[in-house]
Motif scaffolding. Sequence first.
Motif, PDB file in Angstrom:
ATOM      1  N   ALA A  32       9.975  46.797  98.602  1.00 45.24           N
ATOM      2  CA  ALA A  32      10.083  47.700  99.550  1.00 45.24           C
ATOM      3  C   ALA A  32      11.197  48.834  99.437  1.00 45.24           C
ATOM      4  O   ALA A  32      11.007  50.002  99.719  1.00 45.24           O
ATOM      5  CB  ALA A  32      10.322  46.849 100.763  1.00 45.24           C
TER       6      ALA A  32
ATOM      7  N   ASP B 205       4.457  50.128 105.899  1.00 48.71           N
ATOM      8  CA  ASP B 205       4.898  48.848 106.519  1.00 48.71           C
ATOM      9  C   ASP B 205       6.187  48.735 105.837  1.00 48.71           C
ATOM     10  O   ASP B 205       6.831  47.568 106.230  1.00 48.71           O
ATOM     11  CB  ASP B 205       4.038  47.736 105.994  1.00 48.71           C
ATOM     12  N   VAL B 206       6.987  49.732 105.194  1.00 48.89           N
ATOM     13  CA  VAL B 206       8.292  48.999 104.594  1.00 48.89           C
ATOM     14  C   VAL B 206       9.159  50.147 105.430  1.00 48.89           C
ATOM     15  O   VAL B 206      10.530  50.080 105.252  1.00 48.89           O
ATOM     16  CB  VAL B 206       8.429  49.089 103.213  1.00 48.89           C
TER      17      VAL B 206
ATOM     18  N   THR C  28      11.821  52.703  99.774  1.00 48.71           N
ATOM     19  CA  THR C  28      12.586  53.310 100.947  1.00 48.71           C
ATOM     20  C   THR C  28      13.736  54.017 100.426  1.00 48.71           C
ATOM     21  O   THR C  28      14.357  54.740 100.961  1.00 48.71           O
ATOM     22  CB  THR C  28      12.955  52.537 101.945  1.00 48.71           C
TER      23      THR C  28
ATOM     24  N   MET D  37      13.675  38.224 103.361  1.00 49.76           N
ATOM     25  CA  MET D  37      12.563  38.383 102.503  1.00 49.76           C
ATOM     26  C   MET D  37      12.727  37.753 101.342  1.00 49.76           C
ATOM     27  O   MET D  37      13.782  37.197 100.919  1.00 49.76           O
ATOM     28  CB  MET D  37      12.740  40.044 102.256  1.00 49.76           C
TER      29      MET D  37
ATOM     30  N   ASN E  25      10.658  49.943 108.418  1.00 46.59           N
ATOM     31  CA  ASN E  25      11.764  49.478 109.139  1.00 46.59           C
ATOM     32  C   ASN E  25      13.032  49.108 108.283  1.00 46.59           C
ATOM     33  O   ASN E  25      14.081  49.125 108.498  1.00 46.59           O
ATOM     34  CB  ASN E  25      11.246  48.240 109.365  1.00 46.59           C
ATOM     35  N   LEU E  26      12.861  49.286 106.795  1.00 47.32           N
ATOM     36  CA  LEU E  26      13.983  49.205 105.686  1.00 47.32           C
ATOM     37  C   LEU E  26      14.538  50.697 105.289  1.00 47.32           C
ATOM     38  O   LEU E  26      15.408  50.806 104.447  1.00 47.32           O
ATOM     39  CB  LEU E  26      13.507  48.509 104.529  1.00 47.32           C
TER      40      LEU E  26
ATOM     41  N   THR F 299       5.576  56.936 100.921  1.00 49.26           N
ATOM     42  CA  THR F 299       6.043  55.405 101.452  1.00 49.26           C
ATOM     43  C   THR F 299       5.315  54.773 102.349  1.00 49.26           C
ATOM     44  O   THR F 299       4.892  55.473 103.250  1.00 49.26           O
ATOM     45  CB  THR F 299       7.372  56.161 102.309  1.00 49.26           C
TER      46      THR F 299
ATOM     47  N   ALA G 224       9.636  40.849  97.434  1.00 49.15           N
ATOM     48  CA  ALA G 224       9.288  41.724  98.413  1.00 49.15           C
ATOM     49  C   ALA G 224      10.392  42.570  98.707  1.00 49.15           C
ATOM     50  O   ALA G 224      10.152  43.685  98.932  1.00 49.15           O
ATOM     51  CB  ALA G 224       8.937  40.802  99.685  1.00 49.15           C
ATOM     52  N   HIS G 225      11.739  42.371  98.356  1.00 46.21           N
ATOM     53  CA  HIS G 225      12.819  43.116  98.810  1.00 46.21           C
ATOM     54  C   HIS G 225      12.736  44.361  97.914  1.00 46.21           C
ATOM     55  O   HIS G 225      12.920  45.488  98.136  1.00 46.21           O
ATOM     56  CB  HIS G 225      14.059  42.504  98.641  1.00 46.21           C
TER      57      HIS G 225
END
Lengths: 293, 293
Positions: free
Chosen positions: A183, B205-206, A187, A175, B208-209, B202, A179-180
């Motif tokens: 995200a 689309d994020v 999360t 990524m 997965n992290l 949340t 973007a990291h």
Amino acid sequence: MNNWDTVAIVGVGLIGGSIGLDVRAKKLAKRVIGVGRRASSLKAAKAAGCVTETTLKLEQAAAAADLIIVCTPVGRIVEDVRTAAAAARPGTLITDAGSTKGSIVRALDGTLPDGVVFVGSHPIAGSEKSGPTAAVRDLYRDRVVVVTPTETTPAAATRTIERFWKLLGARTVRMSPEAHDAALAATSHVPHLIASALAAATPADVLNLAAGGWHDTTRIAASDGALWSQILCDNRECVLEGLTEVEESLEMFRRAIENRDLAGLERLWQVGKERRETAKKKKSNATSASRRR
Amino acid sequence: MNNWDTVAIVGVGLIGGSIGLDVRAKKLAKRVIGVGRRASSLKAAKAAGCVTETTLKLEQAAAAADLIIVCTPVGRIVEDVRTAAAAARPGTLITDAGSTKGSIVRALDGTLPDGVVFVGSHPIAGSEKSGPTAAVRDLYRDRVVVVTPTETTPAAATRTIERFWKLLGARTVRMSPEAHDAALAATSHVPHLIASALAAATPADVLNLAAGGWHDTTRIAASDGALWSQILCDNRECVLEGLTEVEESLEMFRRAIENRDLAGLERLWQVGKERRETAKKKKSNATSASRRR
């Protein structure tokens, strides 16, 4: 055959110590040098089998290493990478394990000595515990490691760093640093903030009635405060945006409760429930894909 | 020797079903009648060994029982207790397992037929799962059950209900319905709301992290939405007050992050961390006291 001659791990707490345990167990390197600022931590890391030797001198370890993994707190990473890079031989690869990437990667981009390459990494694994005695084998197995090359990162360096994490059993995701950070704010960083604020807002005198729900929801509030304060400040804009999202969600709950709107509350509840199901599916798909590998 | 001849459990999901499993395993009653509104749930409860017989007719079970435990959702408890009490013989004791107590206990106080007594209970145990197939033995072992008598509750009835929960391995705590609701808003209802709002906020689309932190912090967002909407509305004032506390705590975090105030953030973080430690201590003290019993 070892993949590397000498790996240096800078910061041998839970994250660095666990990397060391795996590098040694999988025989990925002949020497694993642990670097730290306190002799006591280094001693504990060596006693736990995380490293083969230790030093307080980052320059000395960097000069001997082919691969350097900087596992210090977010606020120290840029400085430690710079110090390591200045002492390293050409051809040395450096990565990190920081929970934020934008400010770190951009600060280092294009500033290191010729022949020394930095590739940002964030292994998404850990626990609320800390220190070398919390280090465990296989911490990264089936976990995601985000690798964040920039436009100027040599492709071969990125591939080598990805290979390193895969050797520890992780899946890598590439990524951009930005973007990291967006995200991970959603999360991880905002959930930590929420857990901490919730724990703090619970009056101490009713905690004898706290059950599993409270304990799980606030588990990560037990994480290291100095570490997390740095992460929250470093990823400031994304964290504040993510916080606003949660506050808007809380406002909708508030209005529904004020209006005793049971149907509205159920609809709000359903959104969170679906996110949990989506997350669960992504997790099990990823795990079974990685087991098939 | 059985402690009761016939126990009726109204609502045989996770909570009622688990009570049934323990009552049977510990031979506390000769007959355990499961009462429900759907034949399929009753069949599942009987197949899981939670009850010895089942009926769709609450009145019929109530007329046969010495002890009736109403384990239906918060929004149905008052009605179910009234129906059961009208059919019960004098001397029958009724309790419930609802997560709120104020509105339930006050609505029933002084309204039941002579000789039939209701004592409010809240076993602080459960999980995000539901239904009779989720029922387990020893769900209440070492857990706290809050028992909420009023000024008019006969002391002997309160003691019998407390004895019932202790026979399942629980510790009982006596509180007023109002004190219960204020405390549980902070330790359970608001955490559920926060977990659900965080999960909903949340972006899908994020996910997965998302790692352990997100999954733990949002675990209880997977709970039953209909059930929790009723609880949040029923305990409206206390929940909204508790939500305000959390929002104020979040505002302090926001200001510290905006100002990049690392020291301030660490101090805020420390408060939550101390609450976790306090809760942990209270939990382990309570468990060791209960093991000594």
